[in-house]
Design an enzyme around this catalytic site. Structure first.
Site, PDB file in Angstrom:
ATOM      1  N   THR A 147     -14.197 -48.661  -2.031  1.00  0.00           N
ATOM      2  CA  THR A 147     -14.582 -47.302  -2.406  1.00  0.00           C
ATOM      3  C   THR A 147     -15.710 -47.326  -3.429  1.00  0.00           C
ATOM      4  OG1 THR A 147     -12.274 -46.621  -2.114  1.00  0.00           O
ATOM      5  CG2 THR A 147     -13.721 -45.132  -3.351  1.00  0.00           C
ATOM      6  N   GLU A 148     -16.743 -46.537  -3.161  1.00  0.00           N
ATOM      7  CA  GLU A 148     -17.898 -46.373  -4.064  1.00  0.00           C
ATOM      8  C   GLU A 148     -18.600 -47.710  -4.363  1.00  0.00           C
ATOM      9  OE1 GLU A 148     -18.373 -43.431  -4.165  1.00  0.00           O
ATOM     10  OE2 GLU A 148     -16.552 -42.264  -4.449  1.00  0.00           O
TER      11      GLU A 148
END
Length: 443
Positions: A147-148
């Site tokens: 994530t990210e």
């Protein structure tokens, strides 16, 4: 001489958005989600981005065959909403999967930050996501994207223990120093994990600056951009272009010429004779790593700092994050499907991103994406939902027959409460002097 590698990767994600949940809803309603917004936004982005972009990618594969490759990471929450509101998007990704020219990456099912605080939850979500990708597309992911683009040495070690051989992350300047992002590196704790680093300058030229008429290079043509690619990789091995899929048609409207640019890019790239398109797994297999990459403090794609402060940079975010993960063991012990689903949705990193209080240019990026009028409104709404959710967990866990009055009584004071930040896997790096940035939209 071997051709250089061009690795084109897109992130696909849609959070399950919360409705306006008031303090007086606590204990009376457990309906947390804005179904109208979720349906409307999913269908709108499908029309503007996912469907036309997938048609374009399929056309390019049919035109160039195995010479054109592309990869996607699609969050579990996005896939759930596609199945519910826009099943034609799922079908269009299935058509791409059948070509053999597309790699689907693994990530956390709920687009969460679990890797920072809870290895068990992190591992569970990655498996859950990989299982869904296998079910929908008949593809077993072998490459991981957190994530990210959040990454650290310890997170990479966890990913390697799950069996993944390749991981994507940000080519952050403060980590690389004099080194180039245009090589393959390895995790410093487990050299079996290869790292592909985003070339954020060239990626952001498309994702952020493409339609900016004040940019000195506007308008950006495929021919000009292909020339930049060839010039940038003379002494390197690979250029990784990582960006949101929503860049095509949503962040950059069709009127900007973004689809025409992307459709023409492969032809211009092939005209340079410098590159071949490869998926992340193929690129990692082709290139030998040049060195281990030491990342003791977590990095991400976000803002000028490329750290965690977009999600965990103030007391509001840290309070919400800590309270969310406090109840993990109880939720797993109860194993209630409704609570498991809510816990999944509440972990999405977007909720913490909305609470960011950064100013200046980075603040403009956050404001573009938030549905709230202020970070404080985002925090209060989230904490109202979380308070009700925690009470439901306690009720199930402790066998109580009524809603916990203590939670409701304490809720108004939560915004003023100060707590110790959760113990994250990768500690926050020392703060540096802030610089200006030309970013106008999220990754």
């Amino acid at each position: 001489m071997d051709k250089k590698t061009l690795c084109l990767y897109f992130q696909v994600h849609q959070p399950v958005r919360l409705r306006k949940y008031h303090f007086f809803d606590l204990g009376k309603s457990h309906d947390y989600y804005d179904d109208f917004a979720n349906r409307t936004i999913t269908q709108k982005v499908a029309r503007r981005c996912y469907l036309p972009a997938n048609r374009m990618m399929l056309d390019l594969i049919q035109k160039y065959g195995k010479n054109f490759k592309v990869s996607f990471s699609i969050s579990g929450l996005a896939l759930e909403q596609f199945e519910k509101y826009a099943p034609e998007v799922i079908e269009s990704f299935k058509a791409l999967a059948k070509t053999g020219c597309v790699e689907f990456l693994a990530e956390t099912y709920s687009h969460s930050l679990a890797s920072l605080v809870d290895e068990k939850e992190f591992t569970l979500q990655v498996k859950q996501h990989a299982d869904l990708i296998k079910k929908l597309f008949g593809y077993t992911p072998v490459t991981f994207r957190n994530t990210e683009l959040v990454y650290s040495d310890k997170i990479g070690e966890m990913v390697a223990r799950m069996g993944y051989k390749t991981m994507l992350t940000e080519g952050a300047k403060h980590v690389l120093g004099w080194k180039s992002p245009d090589f393959v590196y390895t995790n410093s704790l487990n050299p079996k994990l290869k790292l592909l680093l985003k070339n954020f300058r060239l990626s952001d030229d498309i994702a952020f600056r493409f339609s900016d008429k004040s940019w000195g290079e506007w308008p950006l043509t495929a021919e000009k951009y292909a020339g930049w690619l060839a010039e940038s990789v003379k002494n390197e091995d690979i250029i990784n272009l990582f960006m949101d899929y929503e860049t095509l048609g949503e962040h950059q409207d069709v009127s900007t010429g973004i689809f025409a640019f992307m459709a023409n890019l492969p032809q211009q790239v092939f005209a340079t004779s410098a590159f071949e398109f490869l998926t992340p797994a193929e690129a990692a297999a082709k290139h030998q790593p040049v060195a281990p990459l030491n990342v003791p403090f977590a990095i991400s794609w976000a803002d000028e700092e490329r750290d965690l402060t977009a999600w965990l940079g103030n007391e509001l975010q840290l309070e919400a994050f800590e309270e969310l993960y406090k109840v993990r063991d109880k939720i797993k012990a109860v194993n209630d499907p409704a609570l498991n689903y809510d816990y999944c949705c509440l972990q999405a990193s977007d909720h913490f991103y909305y609470m960011c209080t950064k100013l200046f240019s980075d603040g403009a990026v956050h404001k573009y994406f938030t549905p709230y009028d202020s970070p404080y409104e985002a925090f209060i709404n989230y904490m109202n939902v979380l308070s009700d959710f925690v009470a439901r967990v306690d009720e199930k866990y402790e066998g109580k027959g009524k809603f916990s009055k203590a939670v409701k009584a304490a809720a108004p004071a939560v915004a003023a409460k100060k707590t110790t930040a959760p113990k994250v896997v990768a500690e926050e790096k020392p703060k540096e002097e802030k610089k200006t940035t030309s970013r106008t939209k999220k990754k």
